[in-house]
Design an enzyme around this catalytic site. Structure first.
Site, PDB file in Angstrom:
ATOM      1  N   HIS A 227      12.180  16.916 -16.406  1.00 42.72           N
ATOM      2  CA  HIS A 227      12.240  16.126 -15.166  1.00 42.72           C
ATOM      3  C   HIS A 227      10.883  15.588 -14.737  1.00 42.72           C
ATOM      4  O   HIS A 227      10.789  14.500 -14.210  1.00 42.72           O
ATOM      5  CB  HIS A 227      12.912  16.915 -14.039  1.00 42.72           C
ATOM      6  CG  HIS A 227      12.226  18.200 -13.656  1.00 42.72           C
ATOM      7  ND1 HIS A 227      12.527  19.398 -14.261  1.00 42.72           N
ATOM      8  CD2 HIS A 227      11.257  18.476 -12.744  1.00 42.72           C
ATOM      9  CE1 HIS A 227      11.791  20.365 -13.726  1.00 42.72           C
ATOM     10  NE2 HIS A 227      10.999  19.827 -12.801  1.00 42.72           N
ATOM     11  N   ASP A 228       9.819  16.335 -14.992  1.00 39.55           N
ATOM     12  CA  ASP A 228       8.498  15.884 -14.543  1.00 39.55           C
ATOM     13  C   ASP A 228       7.624  15.366 -15.674  1.00 39.55           C
ATOM     14  O   ASP A 228       6.399  15.309 -15.547  1.00 39.55           O
ATOM     15  CB  ASP A 228       7.765  17.043 -13.844  1.00 39.55           C
ATOM     16  CG  ASP A 228       8.142  17.121 -12.375  1.00 39.55           C
ATOM     17  OD1 ASP A 228       8.667  16.116 -11.837  1.00 39.55           O
ATOM     18  OD2 ASP A 228       7.902  18.182 -11.765  1.00 39.55           O
ATOM     19  N   LYS A 231       4.612  13.092 -15.349  1.00 41.62           N
ATOM     20  CA  LYS A 231       3.325  13.523 -14.780  1.00 41.62           C
ATOM     21  C   LYS A 231       2.175  13.435 -15.780  1.00 41.62           C
ATOM     22  O   LYS A 231       1.010  13.522 -15.391  1.00 41.62           O
ATOM     23  CB  LYS A 231       3.442  14.951 -14.234  1.00 41.62           C
ATOM     24  CG  LYS A 231       4.157  14.986 -12.888  1.00 41.62           C
ATOM     25  CD  LYS A 231       4.139  16.369 -12.286  1.00 41.62           C
ATOM     26  CE  LYS A 231       4.858  16.377 -10.927  1.00 41.62           C
ATOM     27  NZ  LYS A 231       5.054  17.741 -10.435  1.00 41.62           N
ATOM     28  N   HIS A 256       5.547   9.335 -11.161  1.00 41.56           N
ATOM     29  CA  HIS A 256       5.918  10.172 -12.320  1.00 41.56           C
ATOM     30  C   HIS A 256       7.407   9.999 -12.660  1.00 41.56           C
ATOM     31  O   HIS A 256       7.822  10.211 -13.797  1.00 41.56           O
ATOM     32  CB  HIS A 256       5.547  11.646 -12.104  1.00 41.56           C
ATOM     33  CG  HIS A 256       6.489  12.442 -11.265  1.00 41.56           C
ATOM     34  ND1 HIS A 256       6.439  12.461  -9.894  1.00 41.56           N
ATOM     35  CD2 HIS A 256       7.525  13.278 -11.608  1.00 41.56           C
ATOM     36  CE1 HIS A 256       7.381  13.269  -9.420  1.00 41.56           C
ATOM     37  NE2 HIS A 256       8.061  13.776 -10.451  1.00 41.56           N
ATOM     38  N   HIS A 282      15.395  12.573 -10.007  1.00 38.53           N
ATOM     39  CA  HIS A 282      15.364  13.915  -9.405  1.00 38.53           C
ATOM     40  C   HIS A 282      14.644  13.964  -8.057  1.00 38.53           C
ATOM     41  O   HIS A 282      14.661  14.983  -7.380  1.00 38.53           O
ATOM     42  CB  HIS A 282      14.791  14.957 -10.382  1.00 38.53           C
ATOM     43  CG  HIS A 282      13.306  14.869 -10.602  1.00 38.53           C
ATOM     44  ND1 HIS A 282      12.726  13.889 -11.368  1.00 38.53           N
ATOM     45  CD2 HIS A 282      12.274  15.654 -10.167  1.00 38.53           C
ATOM     46  CE1 HIS A 282      11.404  14.077 -11.402  1.00 38.53           C
ATOM     47  NE2 HIS A 282      11.117  15.146 -10.679  1.00 38.53           N
ATOM     48  N   HIS A 283      14.018  12.853  -7.658  1.00 39.39           N
ATOM     49  CA  HIS A 283      13.411  12.815  -6.312  1.00 39.39           C
ATOM     50  C   HIS A 283      14.149  11.875  -5.377  1.00 39.39           C
ATOM     51  O   HIS A 283      13.683  11.582  -4.280  1.00 39.39           O
ATOM     52  CB  HIS A 283      11.935  12.422  -6.414  1.00 39.39           C
ATOM     53  CG  HIS A 283      11.068  13.539  -6.908  1.00 39.39           C
ATOM     54  ND1 HIS A 283      10.827  14.688  -6.180  1.00 39.39           N
ATOM     55  CD2 HIS A 283      10.403  13.706  -8.092  1.00 39.39           C
ATOM     56  CE1 HIS A 283      10.035  15.510  -6.887  1.00 39.39           C
ATOM     57  NE2 HIS A 283       9.772  14.932  -8.061  1.00 39.39           N
ATOM     58  N   ASP A 311      15.426  22.242  -8.938  1.00 34.75           N
ATOM     59  CA  ASP A 311      13.962  22.127  -8.948  1.00 34.75           C
ATOM     60  C   ASP A 311      13.383  22.621  -7.621  1.00 34.75           C
ATOM     61  O   ASP A 311      12.467  23.457  -7.607  1.00 34.75           O
ATOM     62  CB  ASP A 311      13.589  20.655  -9.191  1.00 34.75           C
ATOM     63  CG  ASP A 311      12.110  20.477  -9.451  1.00 34.75           C
ATOM     64  OD1 ASP A 311      11.464  21.433  -9.933  1.00 34.75           O
ATOM     65  OD2 ASP A 311      11.595  19.376  -9.180  1.00 34.75           O
TER      66      ASP A 311
HETATM   67 FE   LIG Z   1       9.158  15.743 -10.006  1.00 35.89          FE
HETATM   68 FE   LIG Z   2       9.736  20.840 -11.343  1.00 34.96          FE
END
Ligand SMILES: [Fe+2]
Ligand SMILES: [Fe+2]
Length: 368
Positions: A227-228, A231, A256, A282-283, A311
């Site tokens: 998911h990240d 980054k 990200h 996811h955000h 998360d």
């Molecule tokens: Fe994230």
């Molecule tokens: Fe995370």
């Protein structure tokens, strides 16, 4: 068939008859063996393996019937002809039942008849021999081909097994790479490596409870650790800044999601495709105030909504350099307050309905 290659055994106790037959057949080119009674005849028979036998019936000691019996048992394919003066039809029938191939009566008026009967017997024997050989040849051929086929099947199975092992290996490697990638990214941003493992498990459970089939829930388990992943495009100085981020820095961190999506979106692989969605969404927030696109409610893919809950739940419940781990009560309170705002309310309820299972999984992958 050349007579000179054939040996005939003549068994008769009457010397005159024996010699007459022997001479005649010898003149016809046959090799001749002689025996004066049944016992001697059997000895010669066993020792010399003739191609045919002419036997008298009435002889002292071992008679012709006895010889017939022995031949039938020991060499059933050997032509054996009875030459007898008995003249009784019963004897002839008995002899044939015991395996005589033909019956010639004495006195032999025409030796040609005897030779004809003998030749027929020899031809038949040759035919039987050939048939046997052919049958053996066929059997050998069938055996050979069966073996070849078996070998081929074995080889194919071996190849198939090897391919399956290889395939399993590739799948395992993929899983590991995905997990490791997620771990690396999370570690860079002060998360622990175990965070992505726990998120993976939570998303799979919540996915299952939300009605995804087991295969899709597993897909989400494999995809959510990424998911990240975006980054990696955010500078360390921003990602690990100790104090509060400036609005510009926070905008940078938000990217990200789009970076992750850009990295993953080109793949045709189901796991990577799912990961692209997770990274992108996811955000997002249920109320539409999330980023990057501000999607609302079910516009947000269920993978995104599920991963978001997993998360945040895990981040709140974990200790970080800048904060203590929240208690379960406090986390519950937060979700209660945020459901319908940040989180999909139905999924939130479902998540906490299954909180015992979630906490069990959390125990499996502790930090440190
Ligand atoms: Fe994230
Ligand atoms: Fe995370």
């Amino acid at each position: 068939m050349n007579n000179s290659e054939l040996t005939i055994l003549v068994i008769d106790d009457e010397t005159f008859v024996r010699e007459t037959i022997s001479d005649y057949l010898s003149d016809s080119g046959f090799n001749i063996l002689n025996a004066g009674d049944g016992a001697e005849g059997l000895d010669v028979l066993r020792a010399n393996k003739p191609d045919a036998v002419l036997v008298d019936l009435n002889m002292p000691h071992v008679d012709g019937f006895e010889v017939l019996k022995v031949v039938r048992e020991e060499q059933p394919d050997l032509p054996i002809l009875v030459v007898s003066g008995a003249g009784l039809i019963e004897d002839a029938i008995k002899a044939v039942r015991l395996g005589a191939w033909d019956f010639v009566t004495k006195p032999i008026m025409d030796m040609g008849i005897l030779e004809h009967a003998l030749s027929q017997g020899l031809e038949r024997a040759a035919l039987i021999k050939e048939n046997k050989k052919y049958k053996e040849h066929l059997e050998a051929e069938v055996h050979k081909r069966t073996e070849a086929l078996r070998n081929e099947i074995r080889m194919r199975k071996k190849t198939q097994d090897a391919l399956m092992v290889l395939q399993a290996e590739v799948i395992e490697t993929q899983k590991e790479i995905i997990m490791t990638l997620g771990e690396v990214v999370e570690t860079r941003s002060n998360e622990t490596a175990k965070h992505v493992r726990r998120v993976a498990e939570y998303t799979a459970i919540l996915g299952l409870r939300a009605g995804l089939d087991p295969e899709e829930a597993n897909l989400l388990r494999l995809a959510s650790p990424m998911h990240d992943v975006g980054k990696i495009g955010i500078p360390d100085t921003v990602l690990n800044k100790p104090g509060k981020l400036t609005p510009e820095e926070f905008d940078l961190v938000k990217t990200h999601t789009t970076i992750g999506h850009e990295i993953l979106k080109h793949s045709e692989r189901p796991i990577i495709k799912a990961a692209a969605i997770v990274a992108y969404e996811h955000h997002e927030r249920w109320d539409g105030k999330g980023y990057p696109r501000g999607l609302v409610g079910e516009e947000i893919n269920i993978y995104g909504r599920i991963t978001c809950i997993a998360d945040v739940f895990d981040a709140l419940g974990s200790e970080r350099v800048y904060k203590k781990a929240w208690s379960l009560e406090k986390i519950k309170g937060y979700f209660e307050q945020e459901k319908g705002k940040q989180f999909d309310p139905a999924l939130t309820d479902l998540f906490f309905d299954n909180i015992d299972e979630i906490l069990e999984l959390r125990k499996l992958y502790p930090d440190g």
